[in-house]
Write a protein that holds these residues in place. Structure first.
Motif, PDB file in Angstrom:
ATOM      1  N   SER A 132       0.789  -1.078  -0.010  1.00  0.00           N
ATOM      2  CA  SER A 132       0.038   0.103  -0.121  1.00  0.00           C
ATOM      3  C   SER A 132       0.623   1.347  -0.089  1.00  0.00           C
ATOM      4  O   SER A 132       1.831   1.095   0.512  1.00  0.00           O
ATOM      5  N   ILE A 133       0.312   2.392  -0.461  1.00  0.00           N
ATOM      6  CA  ILE A 133       1.128   3.565  -0.627  1.00  0.00           C
ATOM      7  C   ILE A 133       1.705   4.241   0.655  1.00  0.00           C
ATOM      8  O   ILE A 133       2.730   4.914   0.744  1.00  0.00           O
ATOM      9  N   MET A 138      -1.459  -4.512   3.522  1.00  0.00           N
ATOM     10  CA  MET A 138      -2.632  -5.075   3.768  1.00  0.00           C
ATOM     11  C   MET A 138      -2.581  -6.563   3.462  1.00  0.00           C
ATOM     12  O   MET A 138      -2.374  -7.049   2.492  1.00  0.00           O
ATOM     13  N   LEU A 139      -3.061  -7.238   4.529  1.00  0.00           N
ATOM     14  CA  LEU A 139      -3.230  -8.822   4.526  1.00  0.00           C
ATOM     15  C   LEU A 139      -4.459  -9.165   3.600  1.00  0.00           C
ATOM     16  O   LEU A 139      -5.616  -8.689   3.841  1.00  0.00           O
ATOM     17  N   ALA A 140      -4.520  -9.916   2.496  1.00  0.00           N
ATOM     18  CA  ALA A 140      -5.685 -10.344   1.681  1.00  0.00           C
ATOM     19  C   ALA A 140      -5.712 -11.766   1.648  1.00  0.00           C
ATOM     20  O   ALA A 140      -4.803 -12.226   1.476  1.00  0.00           O
ATOM     21  N   VAL A 176     -11.451  -4.627   8.880  1.00  0.00           N
ATOM     22  CA  VAL A 176     -11.542  -5.639   7.987  1.00  0.00           C
ATOM     23  C   VAL A 176     -12.456  -5.128   6.832  1.00  0.00           C
ATOM     24  O   VAL A 176     -13.354  -4.556   7.232  1.00  0.00           O
ATOM     25  N   GLY A 177     -11.959  -5.314   5.555  1.00  0.00           N
ATOM     26  CA  GLY A 177     -12.768  -5.023   4.562  1.00  0.00           C
ATOM     27  C   GLY A 177     -13.357  -6.081   3.616  1.00  0.00           C
ATOM     28  O   GLY A 177     -12.454  -7.265   3.617  1.00  0.00           O
ATOM     29  N   LEU A 178     -14.261  -5.977   2.862  1.00  0.00           N
ATOM     30  CA  LEU A 178     -14.913  -6.989   1.997  1.00  0.00           C
ATOM     31  C   LEU A 178     -14.660  -6.693   0.671  1.00  0.00           C
ATOM     32  O   LEU A 178     -15.234  -5.434   0.339  1.00  0.00           O
ATOM     33  N   LEU A 216      -4.601  -0.016  -3.413  1.00  0.00           N
ATOM     34  CA  LEU A 216      -3.198   0.208  -2.888  1.00  0.00           C
ATOM     35  C   LEU A 216      -2.954   1.525  -2.057  1.00  0.00           C
ATOM     36  O   LEU A 216      -2.073   1.875  -1.572  1.00  0.00           O
ATOM     37  N   ARG A 217      -4.259   2.029  -1.667  1.00  0.00           N
ATOM     38  CA  ARG A 217      -4.180   3.076  -0.598  1.00  0.00           C
ATOM     39  C   ARG A 217      -4.218   2.371   0.810  1.00  0.00           C
ATOM     40  O   ARG A 217      -4.216   3.348   1.570  1.00  0.00           O
ATOM     41  N   GLY A 218      -4.495   1.203   0.982  1.00  0.00           N
ATOM     42  CA  GLY A 218      -4.597   0.643   2.074  1.00  0.00           C
ATOM     43  C   GLY A 218      -5.709   1.051   2.800  1.00  0.00           C
ATOM     44  O   GLY A 218      -5.445   1.423   4.245  1.00  0.00           O
TER      45      GLY A 218
END
Length: 334
Positions: A132-133, A138-140, A176-178, A216-218
């Motif tokens: 990320s910038i 970020m863990l995906a 956490v994001g989806l 990529l913005r985290g």
């Protein structure tokens, strides 16, 4: 602490794997590094590098799982393959973790058939770090261990990812994001629509949907998705980064003025490039297996292998597998 390394896995094995293992053994004298593979190829590489560290061990394995081998057949038939032997060592508690840069499908199969799943986990997930910038990454998950998933499996990915970020990276309350096509709660396909309310009710810090253009913005610490969408996203990011760096190099080499500009900007550009370097993160954990398995990039160099050992050490020290097992079993808040 004992870390087993598949010396024969990866595009540049065993040379870079041995070099990385040597660096790791010399830096962390409290860790036994066990190289598993063809001893006749490993021993000369160690001899060329100088004195063998006391905490480096070689375990001979006569077979190799190749990149184009069918995973299930290879794991079942090649009992003496370096990857399978490493997995067996984890299962039999001869090693606290294993690392491989080899066939991803075979590593997944080794995890399932040789090491076994954590009770309560339906499917393991491959969880690499996405740059990320802001430099935090970020863990995906899942990014390719399983092409399909259910809403309940996405929930399990979210819980495992949160525990990993907390235990290994020290983030007290991971967000956490989806992954979805829009930020609104009801956007997406049937899978994401079903997963959204489960994630809302889970004992995690769920922030909602995340669009791929923002990755990529985290926007979060953990990004959850099925393996099909996740793998496409990962390869799109890798491809875009490669094209951008190539285009920048072409432009900066165009004439004397641009070469001088490149010289001035070099420190900043170097930092920017490092933030997108997979070798900095070392390896991706295969979460959900009842033992610590880490998958290094197929084209890993010695630095990436060494950093994979660093990751494994932190995960073992923080009882990652036990923590996931306990949380899944008890359903306690993270």
């Amino acid at each position: 602490m004992r870390i087993a390394i598949d010396a024969m896995g990866g595009d540049h094995a065993p040379d870079v794997v041995v070099a990385g293992a040597l660096e790791a053994a010399r830096e962390w004298s409290d860790t036994k590094v066990i190289l598993i593979g063809d001893a006749s190829r490993i021993e000369p590489l160690i001899a060329q590098a100088g004195a063998k560290p006391a905490n480096l061990e070689i375990r001979h394995a006569a077979e190799i799982i190749e990149a184009d081998d069918e995973p299930v057949k290879a794991v079942r038939r090649k009992k003496d393959a370096s990857m399978v032997v490493a997995g067996r060592m984890v299962h039999e508690q001869e090693a606290d973790a294993m690392i491989s840069a080899g066939n991803t499908g075979a590593l997944m199969t080794t995890g399932l058939l040789v090491v076994g799943r954590i009770k309560g986990i339906e499917r393991p997930a491959l969880a690499p770090m996405i740059p990320s910038i802001d430099g935090k990454g970020m863990l995906a998950l899942d990014l390719g261990a399983n092409m399909d998933a259910t809403a309940e499996q996405l929930l399990q990915y979210a819980i495992m990812g949160s525990i990993y970020r907390k235990k290994v990276h020290g983030i007290e309350k991971p967000s956490v994001g989806l992954l979805n096509v829009g930020t609104e709660a009801m956007k997406g396909n049937e899978l994401t629509k079903a997963a959204f309310p489960l994630l809302e009710q889970a004992p995690i810090h769920f922030i909602g949907n995340v669009e791929s253009r923002d990755v990529l913005r985290g926007p979060c610490d953990v990004l959850v998705c099925d393996g099909f969408a996740g793998n496409i996203m990962l390869k799109s990011v890798e491809g875009a980064a490669s094209v951008i760096f190539s285009a920048m190099k072409t432009e900066f080499m165009r004439n004397l003025a641009t070469k001088l500009a490149a010289l001035v900007l070099k420190p900043g550009l170097t930092r920017f490039r490092h933030s997108f370097d997979y070798s900095e993160h070392g390896a991706a954990p295969l979460l959900g297996i009842n033992g610590l398995l880490l998958k290094s990039h197929g084209s890993s160099d010695a630095k990436a292998i060494k950093n994979a050992v660093r990751q494994a050490r932190i995960a073992v020290q923080n009882d990652l597998v036990k923590s996931i097992s306990t949380e899944i079993s008890n359903g306690r808040e993270l």
